[in-house]
Design a protein around this motif. Structure first.
Motif, PDB file in Angstrom:
ATOM      1  N   TYR A 238       0.863  -1.180   0.000  1.00  0.00           N
ATOM      2  CA  TYR A 238       0.000   0.000   0.000  1.00  0.00           C
ATOM      3  C   TYR A 238       0.896   1.225   0.000  1.00  0.00           C
ATOM      4  O   TYR A 238       1.755   1.384   0.874  1.00  0.00           O
ATOM      5  CB  TYR A 238      -0.898  -0.015   1.235  1.00  0.00           C
ATOM      6  CG  TYR A 238      -1.824   1.176   1.341  1.00  0.00           C
ATOM      7  CD1 TYR A 238      -3.006   1.247   0.607  1.00  0.00           C
ATOM      8  CD2 TYR A 238      -1.531   2.229   2.203  1.00  0.00           C
ATOM      9  CE1 TYR A 238      -3.865   2.326   0.711  1.00  0.00           C
ATOM     10  CE2 TYR A 238      -2.387   3.313   2.317  1.00  0.00           C
ATOM     11  CZ  TYR A 238      -3.552   3.361   1.569  1.00  0.00           C
ATOM     12  OH  TYR A 238      -4.394   4.441   1.689  1.00  0.00           O
ATOM     13  N   LEU A 239       0.706   2.100  -0.976  1.00  0.00           N
ATOM     14  CA  LEU A 239       1.476   3.341  -1.077  1.00  0.00           C
ATOM     15  C   LEU A 239       0.611   4.486  -0.586  1.00  0.00           C
ATOM     16  O   LEU A 239      -0.441   4.768  -1.168  1.00  0.00           O
ATOM     17  CB  LEU A 239       1.909   3.598  -2.524  1.00  0.00           C
ATOM     18  CG  LEU A 239       2.703   2.483  -3.212  1.00  0.00           C
ATOM     19  CD1 LEU A 239       3.097   2.925  -4.613  1.00  0.00           C
ATOM     20  CD2 LEU A 239       3.931   2.115  -2.395  1.00  0.00           C
ATOM     21  N   GLU A 240       1.038   5.128   0.494  1.00  0.00           N
ATOM     22  CA  GLU A 240       0.270   6.232   1.054  1.00  0.00           C
ATOM     23  C   GLU A 240       0.516   7.497   0.248  1.00  0.00           C
ATOM     24  O   GLU A 240       1.648   7.941   0.090  1.00  0.00           O
ATOM     25  CB  GLU A 240       0.673   6.483   2.507  1.00  0.00           C
ATOM     26  CG  GLU A 240       0.114   5.481   3.487  1.00  0.00           C
ATOM     27  CD  GLU A 240       0.308   5.937   4.923  1.00  0.00           C
ATOM     28  OE1 GLU A 240      -0.082   7.071   5.239  1.00  0.00           O
ATOM     29  OE2 GLU A 240       0.868   5.158   5.694  1.00  0.00           O
ATOM     30  N   SER A 241      -0.565   8.062  -0.276  1.00  0.00           N
ATOM     31  CA  SER A 241      -0.506   9.307  -1.023  1.00  0.00           C
ATOM     32  C   SER A 241      -1.942   9.729  -1.294  1.00  0.00           C
ATOM     33  O   SER A 241      -2.869   8.954  -1.092  1.00  0.00           O
ATOM     34  CB  SER A 241       0.241   9.110  -2.350  1.00  0.00           C
ATOM     35  OG  SER A 241      -0.509   8.296  -3.234  1.00  0.00           O
ATOM     36  N   PRO A 242      -2.160  10.971  -1.769  1.00  0.00           N
ATOM     37  CA  PRO A 242      -3.530  11.375  -2.111  1.00  0.00           C
ATOM     38  C   PRO A 242      -4.180  10.431  -3.113  1.00  0.00           C
ATOM     39  O   PRO A 242      -5.390  10.230  -3.104  1.00  0.00           O
ATOM     40  CB  PRO A 242      -3.336  12.780  -2.691  1.00  0.00           C
ATOM     41  CG  PRO A 242      -2.097  13.291  -2.022  1.00  0.00           C
ATOM     42  CD  PRO A 242      -1.207  12.089  -1.890  1.00  0.00           C
ATOM     43  N   SER A 243      -3.362   9.841  -4.004  1.00  0.00           N
ATOM     44  CA  SER A 243      -3.893   8.855  -4.954  1.00  0.00           C
ATOM     45  C   SER A 243      -3.356   7.483  -4.550  1.00  0.00           C
ATOM     46  O   SER A 243      -2.526   6.898  -5.232  1.00  0.00           O
ATOM     47  CB  SER A 243      -3.463   9.193  -6.385  1.00  0.00           C
ATOM     48  OG  SER A 243      -2.053   9.307  -6.471  1.00  0.00           O
ATOM     49  N   ALA A 244      -3.809   6.984  -3.399  1.00  0.00           N
ATOM     50  CA  ALA A 244      -3.278   5.759  -2.809  1.00  0.00           C
ATOM     51  C   ALA A 244      -3.332   4.596  -3.792  1.00  0.00           C
ATOM     52  O   ALA A 244      -4.293   4.449  -4.548  1.00  0.00           O
ATOM     53  CB  ALA A 244      -4.056   5.432  -1.551  1.00  0.00           C
ATOM     54  N   GLN A 245      -2.284   3.774  -3.783  1.00  0.00           N
ATOM     55  CA  GLN A 245      -2.207   2.620  -4.674  1.00  0.00           C
ATOM     56  C   GLN A 245      -2.001   1.345  -3.875  1.00  0.00           C
ATOM     57  O   GLN A 245      -1.365   1.358  -2.818  1.00  0.00           O
ATOM     58  CB  GLN A 245      -1.026   2.771  -5.642  1.00  0.00           C
ATOM     59  CG  GLN A 245      -1.192   3.821  -6.715  1.00  0.00           C
ATOM     60  CD  GLN A 245       0.040   3.844  -7.607  1.00  0.00           C
ATOM     61  OE1 GLN A 245       1.050   4.463  -7.301  1.00  0.00           O
ATOM     62  NE2 GLN A 245      -0.045   3.150  -8.728  1.00  0.00           N
ATOM     63  N   ALA A 246      -2.501   0.247  -4.404  1.00  0.00           N
ATOM     64  CA  ALA A 246      -2.247  -1.072  -3.837  1.00  0.00           C
ATOM     65  C   ALA A 246      -1.573  -1.911  -4.916  1.00  0.00           C
ATOM     66  O   ALA A 246      -2.065  -1.992  -6.042  1.00  0.00           O
ATOM     67  CB  ALA A 246      -3.542  -1.728  -3.373  1.00  0.00           C
ATOM     68  N   LEU A 247      -0.440  -2.521  -4.590  1.00  0.00           N
ATOM     69  CA  LEU A 247       0.340  -3.281  -5.560  1.00  0.00           C
ATOM     70  C   LEU A 247       0.502  -4.715  -5.085  1.00  0.00           C
ATOM     71  O   LEU A 247       0.528  -4.988  -3.878  1.00  0.00           O
ATOM     72  CB  LEU A 247       1.734  -2.663  -5.729  1.00  0.00           C
ATOM     73  CG  LEU A 247       1.813  -1.161  -6.036  1.00  0.00           C
ATOM     74  CD1 LEU A 247       3.268  -0.700  -6.019  1.00  0.00           C
ATOM     75  CD2 LEU A 247       1.168  -0.851  -7.377  1.00  0.00           C
ATOM     76  N   SER A 248       0.635  -5.632  -6.019  1.00  0.00           N
ATOM     77  CA  SER A 248       0.884  -7.026  -5.672  1.00  0.00           C
ATOM     78  C   SER A 248       1.809  -7.630  -6.729  1.00  0.00           C
ATOM     79  O   SER A 248       2.212  -6.955  -7.677  1.00  0.00           O
ATOM     80  CB  SER A 248      -0.436  -7.813  -5.600  1.00  0.00           C
ATOM     81  OG  SER A 248      -1.126  -7.749  -6.833  1.00  0.00           O
ATOM     82  N   GLY A 249       2.168  -8.897  -6.551  1.00  0.00           N
ATOM     83  CA  GLY A 249       3.007  -9.582  -7.522  1.00  0.00           C
ATOM     84  C   GLY A 249       4.403  -8.995  -7.606  1.00  0.00           C
ATOM     85  O   GLY A 249       5.028  -8.642  -6.602  1.00  0.00           O
ATOM     86  N   GLU A 250       4.916  -8.846  -8.823  1.00  0.00           N
ATOM     87  CA  GLU A 250       6.273  -8.343  -9.022  1.00  0.00           C
ATOM     88  C   GLU A 250       6.419  -6.910  -8.526  1.00  0.00           C
ATOM     89  O   GLU A 250       7.490  -6.519  -8.033  1.00  0.00           O
ATOM     90  CB  GLU A 250       6.651  -8.436 -10.506  1.00  0.00           C
ATOM     91  CG  GLU A 250       6.783  -9.869 -11.016  1.00  0.00           C
ATOM     92  CD  GLU A 250       7.213  -9.929 -12.471  1.00  0.00           C
ATOM     93  OE1 GLU A 250       7.457  -8.844 -13.054  1.00  0.00           O
ATOM     94  OE2 GLU A 250       7.304 -11.040 -13.019  1.00  0.00           O
ATOM     95  N   ASP A 251       5.374  -6.111  -8.661  1.00  0.00           N
ATOM     96  CA  ASP A 251       5.426  -4.730  -8.180  1.00  0.00           C
ATOM     97  C   ASP A 251       5.626  -4.696  -6.666  1.00  0.00           C
ATOM     98  O   ASP A 251       6.354  -3.851  -6.134  1.00  0.00           O
ATOM     99  CB  ASP A 251       4.136  -3.984  -8.546  1.00  0.00           C
ATOM    100  CG  ASP A 251       3.991  -3.775 -10.044  1.00  0.00           C
ATOM    101  OD1 ASP A 251       5.026  -3.643 -10.713  1.00  0.00           O
ATOM    102  OD2 ASP A 251       2.848  -3.745 -10.539  1.00  0.00           O
TER     103      ASP A 251
END
Length: 295
Positions: A238-251
């Motif tokens: 989970y990347l905290e930012s105004p446009s939060a992102q959730a990444l899985s796998g190789e990322d």
């Protein structure tokens, strides 16, 4: 039988399986939506986890993907029913959809690895520190009631630290996070004292990246890595930012490696008390009036 009944975990697992079913048949989202007479955006929302899926829609998708084994279909339907429950839904009026999703994942994680460059992590904040931060981040139009509701959610979130089966938690912080004075006199000292107490928990490891460590990968911003008890669930970043992102796998693997790089630069758990005592002493000296020539 569902092994893990957390709604967010089931929603994530189900959407990944549905996406994999579609891709294994070399179908695009547009292809499937057209065949089922859906809008493409509806399928996108289901596959990204932005919305839960009705049982009738799930049956239609499974039939289209030729998933017909009765036992497998029943399991997927049970997952969909569990996924419709919202554990943090009472706070949807004050918390963003991305944060609500993250809180569900966090509460079901078996291991949490987090890096914060500027703030004490929310799981470790005192109530007065948290209130000061929430106020600083809030627009002028946000009411005191909403600020207190956000604070209440943050305090409830910390309950996972004291539950019977708490996750293993590794918190890395840049020295800037523990040196910046937040709130009125005494708030930061009490926050640092709390970090010392929390670090005594066997499942909690708090480490500081001192300024002398120089530049490091964490300077790009905060992130959290969640591991889950079921091997079928990939790590989630989970990347905290105004446009939060959730990444899985190789990322996600990139951030796991980044975490280990930062961890190598941080002080060990056993040295935290010494670092906190040093900072508390520095704050005490900074608050004393400077002697004048007449004194």
């Amino acid at each position: 039988m569902i092994k893990h009944a957390d709604p967010e975990v089931q929603r994530r697992r189900l959407r990944i399986m549905l996406r994999d079913f579609r891709q294994s048949r070399q179908l695009t989202q547009k292809d499937v939506a057209r065949e089922l007479d859906w809008s493409t955006s509806k399928l996108i929302r289901i596959e990204t986890g932005e919305s839960s899926i009705a049982v009738s829609d799930l049956r239609a998708l499974l039939a289209h993907y030729e998933v017909t084994d009765p036992e497998h279909v029943d399991q997927l339907i049970e997952m969909a029913r569990i996924a419709k429950h919202q554990t943090w839904s009472s706070y949807r009026d004050v918390l963003s959809p991305a944060l609500l999703l993250y809180l569900g994942y966090e509460s079901s994680a078996s291991r949490i690895r987090q890096f914060e460059p500027l703030l004490i992590p929310g799981l470790l904040q005192t109530e007065e520190y948290a209130r000061a931060i929430i106020r600083a981040y809030s627009p002028p139009s946000r009411s005191d009631r909403d600020i207190e509701r956000i604070l209440q959610a943050r305090m409830e979130r910390q309950e996972l630290l004291s539950r019977e089966d708490p996750p293993e938690i590794f918190c890395l912080m840049d020295e800037a996070a523990v040196r910046r004075v937040v709130g009125k006199s005494g708030v930061m000292v009490r926050q640092l004292e709390k970090l010392k107490r929390l670090n005594e928990l066997p499942n909690l490891h708090i480490q500081i990246v001192r300024f002398e460590a120089g530049e490091h990968p964490g300077m790009q911003g905060p992130f959290a890595i969640l591991d889950f008890p079921d091997p079928a669930d990939d790590d989630l970043v989970y990347l905290e930012s105004p446009s939060a992102q959730a990444l899985s796998g190789e990322d996600a693997a990139v951030y796991v490696e980044k975490f280990f790089q930062i961890e190598d630069l941080a002080t060990p758990k056993a040295r935290l008390n010494g670092v906190m005592d040093e900072l508390i002493a520095d704050m005490g000296r900074a608050q004393r009036p400077t002697p004048t020539a007449d004194s």
